[in-house]
Design an enzyme around this catalytic site. Sequence first.
Site, short mmCIF file in Angstrom:
data_model
loop_
_atom_site.label_atom_id
_atom_site.label_comp_id
_atom_site.label_asym_id
_atom_site.label_seq_id
_atom_site.Cartn_x
_atom_site.Cartn_y
_atom_site.Cartn_z
N ASP A 25 65.18 -97.42 -44.65
CA ASP A 25 65.04 -97.73 -43.26
C ASP A 25 63.73 -98.06 -42.75
O ASP A 25 63.50 -99.00 -42.04
CB ASP A 25 65.61 -96.37 -42.69
CG ASP A 25 65.85 -96.51 -41.14
OD1 ASP A 25 65.71 -97.67 -40.66
OD2 ASP A 25 66.08 -95.47 -40.23
N ASP A 44 62.17 -102.28 -42.18
CA ASP A 44 61.37 -102.51 -40.92
C ASP A 44 60.29 -103.35 -41.04
O ASP A 44 59.65 -104.33 -40.55
CB ASP A 44 61.54 -101.54 -39.77
CG ASP A 44 62.39 -101.50 -38.88
OD1 ASP A 44 63.45 -101.76 -39.11
OD2 ASP A 44 61.91 -101.33 -37.81
N ASP A 70 55.15 -94.67 -51.16
CA ASP A 70 53.70 -95.26 -50.44
C ASP A 70 53.06 -96.38 -51.09
O ASP A 70 52.67 -97.26 -50.36
CB ASP A 70 52.86 -93.91 -50.63
CG ASP A 70 53.12 -93.19 -51.78
OD1 ASP A 70 53.92 -93.57 -52.69
OD2 ASP A 70 52.19 -91.94 -51.87
N TYR A 87 69.63 -88.25 -43.48
CA TYR A 87 70.51 -88.46 -42.20
C TYR A 87 71.58 -87.64 -42.14
O TYR A 87 72.26 -87.44 -41.31
CB TYR A 87 70.61 -89.91 -41.82
CG TYR A 87 69.28 -90.83 -41.77
CD1 TYR A 87 68.26 -90.10 -41.75
CD2 TYR A 87 69.40 -91.97 -41.50
CE1 TYR A 87 67.06 -90.88 -41.51
CE2 TYR A 87 68.31 -92.80 -41.52
CZ TYR A 87 67.04 -92.31 -41.54
OH TYR A 87 65.95 -92.84 -41.21
N LYS A 101 60.20 -91.11 -54.70
CA LYS A 101 58.88 -90.16 -54.60
C LYS A 101 59.06 -89.28 -55.56
O LYS A 101 59.03 -87.96 -55.13
CB LYS A 101 58.81 -89.62 -52.88
CG LYS A 101 57.52 -89.08 -52.79
CD LYS A 101 56.57 -90.06 -52.43
CE LYS A 101 55.18 -88.92 -52.10
NZ LYS A 101 53.97 -89.99 -52.36
#
Length: 357
Positions: free
Chosen positions: A246, A250, A222, A141, A190
């Site tokens: 992020d 959720d 993942d 970001y 990752k």
Amino acid sequence: MYKIAVLPGDGIGPEIVPEAVKVLEVIGRKYGLEFQFTEALVGGAAIDAVGKALPEETLELCRNSDAVLLGAVGGPKWDDLPPAERPETAALLPLRKGLGLYANLRPAYLFPALVDASPLKREVVEGTDLLVLRELTGGLYFGPKGREKEPDGEKAYDTLVYTTGEIERIARLGFQIARQRRKKLTSVDKANVLISSRLWRDTVNRVATEYPDVTLEHMYVDNCAMQLVRQPRQFDVIVTENTFGDILSDQVSVLTGSIGMMPSASIGGKVALYEPVHGSAPDIAGQGKANPLATILSVAMMLKYSFRADAAASDIEKAVDRVLNKGYRTPDIYQEGRILVSTSEMGRLVREELEQK
Ligand code: NAD
């Protein structure tokens, strides 16, 4: 006296934030704490009023407060603005950066009364009690980004950048939080594909030597996404970079029954910021349907982390637990046989519990 900057923002923000403020007022009377609330503009509301998503006065107020309470920002009305002017990018990111808030704590605790409110099976979600620690001021970001014309179309890029220092400080916080809980830290990356993740993993391993009492494991993002809905009880504290955090948080909200149940704290600077994990929920705004509990639980985190008022914080959590046990539900957590209540009724019920005990 504690000075609290109150930024309701957009959508359901102006409905849920006052409920949390009124909870703090009750707590103030009960525990002899004095709060001074000052409201300010942020997000789309600020764009409409003064043409800027994060007015200088708002940032100044936040800097000069002891804590910040934020509702949410954004909505369809401002979606077509250029990315750099949209409430999410032009208010939230500079606010976090401006206050030096590099760590976002998102506890996901499933209140026992809500076991059946989650779309996942009872045997999967029962006992969920984990915390996602998301790095907040680095990564995709904030890295160099752009969009350029090419002979046969366009090219766009975002860059995932992390420095050793940024990883060290969030890792250290992860170990410290794990130490106060069940002493297990899962670092999510990752590293099989991303070079930034390799630096992340090496750095977390190095910091781990300072915390021999905490069990560290590494997990690819993942796999983590899958494990969270397969066996969430295996997790205690998850530490991860900005984008992964992020998305995963959720997903984690589903384990708690609703995103309307998930509070958060952003810390790292002089002044911490407290806000629900969810957004401005334009689909239900202005209808009294929003669940205020995530915001109310966010002020419980404020009491704990900013004001060291642990007893008051746990008083709020217990009051929420009792209200849920009595069967009161906003629409997002409603099930047949329970009592449907509005945003303000839910807030009032929590305050009544606090006043009674
Ligand atoms: P959202 O979290 O606002 O809503 C997702 C879904 O959850 C919706 O169906 C909504 O009705 C429901 N929901 C959210 N909060 C709820 C609550 N308290 N009670 C009951 N139901 C609730 O996410 P979105 O729809 O992707 O985004 C809407 C807007 O919010 C967008 O403009 C987005 O950019 C913005 N947003 C802001 C923040 C923030 O301010 N921190 C975070 C995420 C999204």
